[in-house]
Structure formats: structure tokens, C-alpha cells
Design a protein around this motif. Structure first.
Motif, mmCIF file in Angstrom:
data_model
loop_
_atom_site.group_PDB
_atom_site.id
_atom_site.type_symbol
_atom_site.label_atom_id
_atom_site.label_comp_id
_atom_site.label_asym_id
_atom_site.label_seq_id
_atom_site.Cartn_x
_atom_site.Cartn_y
_atom_site.Cartn_z
ATOM 1 N N ARG A 112 0.855 -1.271 0.147
ATOM 2 C CA ARG A 112 -0.002 -0.016 -0.137
ATOM 3 C C ARG A 112 1.044 1.134 0.168
ATOM 4 O O ARG A 112 0.559 2.184 -0.823
ATOM 5 N N ASP A 113 2.010 1.276 0.693
ATOM 6 C CA ASP A 113 2.806 2.406 0.887
ATOM 7 C C ASP A 113 3.439 2.800 -0.453
ATOM 8 O O ASP A 113 3.594 3.642 -0.887
ATOM 9 N N ARG A 114 3.923 1.564 -1.128
ATOM 10 C CA ARG A 114 4.391 1.641 -2.440
ATOM 11 C C ARG A 114 3.617 2.201 -3.726
ATOM 12 O O ARG A 114 4.019 3.057 -4.250
ATOM 13 N N LEU A 115 2.178 1.786 -3.415
ATOM 14 C CA LEU A 115 1.070 2.273 -4.406
ATOM 15 C C LEU A 115 0.987 3.681 -4.124
ATOM 16 O O LEU A 115 1.107 4.451 -4.889
ATOM 17 N N GLU A 116 0.990 4.085 -2.823
ATOM 18 C CA GLU A 116 0.745 5.620 -2.368
ATOM 19 C C GLU A 116 2.110 6.384 -2.971
ATOM 20 O O GLU A 116 1.722 7.640 -3.471
ATOM 21 N N ALA A 117 3.092 5.849 -2.842
ATOM 22 C CA ALA A 117 4.164 6.553 -3.194
ATOM 23 C C ALA A 117 4.260 6.814 -4.794
ATOM 24 O O ALA A 117 4.814 7.840 -5.153
ATOM 25 N N ASN A 118 3.928 5.680 -5.325
ATOM 26 C CA ASN A 118 3.832 5.800 -7.108
ATOM 27 C C ASN A 118 2.786 6.918 -7.467
ATOM 28 O O ASN A 118 2.882 7.646 -8.297
#
Length: 160
Positions: A73-79
Motif C-alpha cells: 500500500r505504501d509503494r502504491l501511494e508513493a507511486n
């Protein structure tokens, strides 16, 4: 070039056209899809159904994507943040508005996380087992009973 590709650029399985189901070949697009669905909180069964594979096949070919469930989820938010930031730097007014809303949501989430961790720390140190909880309840019940008996005794003495 011993591998054959179909019209869409995907590799053709070696047993294509033969008996049995062809082996699943993971593509980069499918890996990205699995990563996105993991980030959205989907379970393995739901992801496997969306990918038209079984759960064991999903685990076999997309193990690394499934292993990063905690940070997906954090990676998706960062992208998403980076894509919005690119739009902001390009001067896109809609991207600026969306980035501001994204930033506000992130700030609220961080405040809630901070408040939750402060409360969570107190409750964790106060955790008790079943036996201790039963002992507390018994002591509280005894105290309540004794208080009732004392109150009855004082009201009966006042009447006599």
C-alpha cells in the motif's frame, strides 16, 4: 530466439495446443497487476480469480509480489504521489489540486496513526490474561456485594 511470442507480445507456453492446460507464464504486466491488487488489500483467492489462475499457481509465480503485502500500500501511494508531483512540476492545475488533497489525506492519516500509537501503547501494557481478568472480575463482584450488604445494614439500622 527459441521462445515464441503471440500477437500481443506475450510468450507462448511450450505445451500450447497440446492436451492439458498450458502452463501459466507470468508477464511484467501481470506482476504489476498482482502488486496493485495486493496493495488494494485483495486476498489471494480473489487475486487468483481475477488472474484466471489457481491460488497455488498464484503463489508459485507471484511469490515476491505477495511477500510484500505489508508495504504494498505504501509503494502504491508513493507511486501515485510521484505521478501527481510530476504533474505539479509540469504546471498542471488539476494535478496541483489533487496533490493538495492527497497531501491533506496523508497528513490526517499520519495524525490518526500517531494518536492511535499513543493510545495503543497504553492498552498494550495493560493487557492481562484470562485468569487475571477472571480474578479481577471476582474481586470486583465481591466488592460490589460487600457494598450492597453494608448499605442494607445501614438502612436497616436507621429504620430500627
Amino acid at each position: 530466439m527459441d521462445q515464441i511470442f503471440d500477437l500481443f507480445g506475450d510468450p507462448v507456453p511450450a505445451n500450447w495446443g497440446q492436451r492439458g492446460r498450458p502452463e501459466h507464464i507470468p508477464t511484467q504486466q501481470n506482476r504489476n497487476r498482482v502488486s496493485m491488487l495486493v496493495a488494494l488489500g485483495w486476498g489471494n483467492g480473489r487475486i487468483a480469480a481475477a488472474m484466471f489462475v489457481t491460488v497455488p499457481t498464484l503463489r508459485k509465480h507471484y511469490f515476491s509480489e505477495l511477500a510484500h503485502r505489508r508495504v504494498a500500500r505504501d509503494r502504491l501511494e508513493a507511486n501515485i504521489a510521484m505521478k501527481l508531483w510530476d504533474g505539479v512540476m509540469a504546471g498542471n492545475v488539476t494535478a496541483i489540486r489533487e496533490f493538495q488533497a492527497f497531501k491533506d489525506r496523508n497528513d490526517r492519516m499520519e495524525i490518526e496513526r500517531t494518536m492511535g500509537s499513543a493510545q495503543g501503547g497504553e492498552s498494550r501494557s495493560e493487557r492481562v490474561g484470562k485468569k487475571q481478568l477472571d480474578a479481577r472480575r471476582a474481586a470486583d463482584a465481591d466488592a460490589d456485594l460487600m457494598a450492597e450488604l453494608e448499605q442494607e445494614a445501614t438502612t436497616q439500622n436507621a429504620v430500627h
